[in-house]
Design an enzyme around this catalytic site. Structure first.
Site, PDB file in Angstrom:
ATOM      1  N   ASP A 120       0.819  -1.211   0.000  1.00  0.00           N
ATOM      2  CA  ASP A 120       0.000   0.000   0.000  1.00  0.00           C
ATOM      3  C   ASP A 120       0.853   1.260   0.000  1.00  0.00           C
ATOM      4  OD1 ASP A 120      -1.952  -1.913   0.353  1.00  0.00           O
ATOM      5  OD2 ASP A 120      -2.647  -1.184   2.299  1.00  0.00           O
ATOM      6  N   ASP A 154      -2.416   5.900  -3.142  1.00  0.00           N
ATOM      7  CA  ASP A 154      -1.806   4.765  -2.452  1.00  0.00           C
ATOM      8  C   ASP A 154      -1.070   3.932  -3.494  1.00  0.00           C
ATOM      9  OD1 ASP A 154      -3.093   5.646  -0.169  1.00  0.00           O
ATOM     10  OD2 ASP A 154      -4.167   3.767   0.211  1.00  0.00           O
ATOM     11  N   HIS A 174      -7.569   0.145  -3.983  1.00  0.00           N
ATOM     12  CA  HIS A 174      -6.474  -0.741  -4.340  1.00  0.00           C
ATOM     13  C   HIS A 174      -6.904  -1.717  -5.441  1.00  0.00           C
ATOM     14  CE1 HIS A 174      -4.823   0.133  -0.042  1.00  0.00           C
ATOM     15  NE2 HIS A 174      -4.833   1.201  -0.832  1.00  0.00           N
ATOM     16  N   ASP A 203      -5.510  -4.477  -6.557  1.00  0.00           N
ATOM     17  CA  ASP A 203      -5.085  -5.880  -6.564  1.00  0.00           C
ATOM     18  C   ASP A 203      -6.122  -6.861  -6.015  1.00  0.00           C
ATOM     19  OD1 ASP A 203      -4.669  -4.883  -4.028  1.00  0.00           O
ATOM     20  OD2 ASP A 203      -2.558  -5.459  -3.890  1.00  0.00           O
ATOM     21  N   CYS A 214      -0.892  -7.819  -1.036  1.00  0.00           N
ATOM     22  CA  CYS A 214      -0.833  -6.633  -0.179  1.00  0.00           C
ATOM     23  C   CYS A 214       0.309  -6.710   0.824  1.00  0.00           C
ATOM     24  CB  CYS A 214      -2.137  -6.481   0.593  1.00  0.00           C
ATOM     25  SG  CYS A 214      -3.618  -6.282  -0.411  1.00  0.00           S
TER      26      CYS A 214
END
Length: 394
Positions: free
Chosen positions: A128, A214, A265, A267, A373
């Site tokens: 992150d 991020d 995010h 992913d 992550c």
């Protein structure tokens, strides 16, 4: 698909000269992994509520029960660390150098001239906070107050890489104010119907004045870097990344997923597995115009199967969706590490010819992520390739 080595490799890698050790170099999400940082759960706290974040309890709750504040329990931290240590040992057994962030106690209030929060968060998810882009290590602005100083557990490692690799570029993005007027708190009050009506506006809880991003909203595919516009990355943040990266020969592309009403995010939504193949989220299809760039370059989208849990069955204090099932870690173009219980993903990837390694990781879910992550790849073999030769219109 057609793949070429980028003519800008020399400029992206740094100046030529005497042979020096390559410590930092990673151009994509799939080349053979050589060195990685794995997060740790020590000192972690619950996510405090703030203008850019509203943590919620999952599933049924007792009357009057509210989201916890302060440190996570020693047992919760122990279970997560056991799984993070297990992942570290597995990677080391494969010959991959594994490094860990410093232990930090996040149970301290944070006060700046613009805001204060009662605690900070954790260092489980380096993905992150920091990203490797070729020979460059880039620290993100971050979007939440409790994560303002989350780069600190990694600074000792970054300094060491910088000292050992004279071609490494070290960049820290400008910190935003995180003042009240940087956020759009009315976002949290919108109904599902209102979010649907506004889904193509891509306006979330962070406003459009200060650059905010991020690192986990970025995914790397050689010369091309794709950045999700989200609750944690805004349009000025993407513009800042363009100005920073494009002079070095990289190409930065915003991508959008209109049916994701709380995007945070990339992913768990859009995960490149190897050249020409992306694992996609059937609940969050990519915008048609963005998809065209991939299809005209012979990339194929592979929808992830149903996750092993519904959203309500995820850990009680986990703030991520059930699509953590997609949050896999590639350690080579044909080998992927997956969470042990996500058997649908295992079957799908094996059918595509991947070797699938499974590890238990559900105790880490509460800390904000899964395998991708919780790792930051510092070095992979391979050069900067161009996987999108058909770049222009048509």
């Amino acid at each position: 698909m057609s793949v070429t080595t980028s003519p800008t490799d020399a400029g992206l890698a740094g100046s030529s000269g005497p042979e020096v050790p390559t410590v930092v170099s990673s151009w994509n999400e799939w080349d053979p992994l050589e060195e990685v940082v794995v997060g740790r759960a020590d000192g972690a706290c619950f996510d405090p509520a703030e203008p850019g974040y509203r943590p919620q309890i999952r599933g049924p709750r007792a009357p009057g029960e509210t989201f916890p504040v302060g440190p996570k329990s020693a047992e919760t931290i122990r279970r997560a660390n056991e799984e993070l240590d297990n992942l570290s040992a597995l990677l080391a057994d494969r010959g991959i150098v594994v490094r860990r962030p410093d232990v930090v106690n996040f149970d301290h209030p944070l006060r700046t001239p613009e805001f204060d929060v009662p605690t900070q968060y954790c260092s489980v998810c380096p993905r992150d906070v920091v990203i490797t882009l070729g020979r460059q290590v880039l620290e993100a602005t971050m979007s939440r107050r409790a994560r303002y100083f989350e780069y600190l557990p990694y600074r000792r490692l970054i300094r060491d890489y910088w000292n050992r690799d004279p071609r490494m570029i070290w960049t820290a993005a400008p910190k935003p104010s995180m003042a009240d007027d940087m956020y759009r708190e009315e976002f949290w009050e919108l109904t599902q119907e209102e979010r649907f009506a506004r889904m193509h506006e891509f306006e979330f809880c962070v406003g459009q004045e200060e650059p905010v991003f991020d690192a986990a909203d970025m995914t790397r595919m050689g010369r091309d870097v794709f950045v999700q516009e989200s609750m944690t990355t805004n349009r000025p943040g993407i513009a800042w990344l363009r100005r920073e990266l494009e002079p070095r020969g990289l190409r930065v592309h915003p991508v959008h997923f209109p049916l994701d009403f709380f995007p945070s995010h990339i992913d768990c939504t859009f995960v490149p597995l190897r050249p020409g193949l992306v694992l996609t989220n059937p609940d969050r299809p990519i915008k048609d115009e963005d998809a065209t760039f991939f299809t005209k370059n012979d990339w194929r989208f592979l929808d992830a199967p149903e996750a092993s849990s519904t959203n309500d069955e995820m850990p009680k204090y986990c703030q991520s969706s059930r699509w953590l099932s997609m949050n896999v870690l590639s350690i080579s173009p044909d080998t992927i590490i997956c969470e042990d219980s996500e058997v649908g993903v295992h079957r799908l990837l094996r059918a595509e010819g991947f070797e699938v390694i499974t590890v238990p990781f559900r105790n880490v879910y509460e800390f904000g992520g899964s395998l991708h992550c919780a790792t930051w790849d510092v070095r992979r073999t391979g050069e900067c390739a161009d996987y999108f030769p058909h770049f222009g219109p048509g």
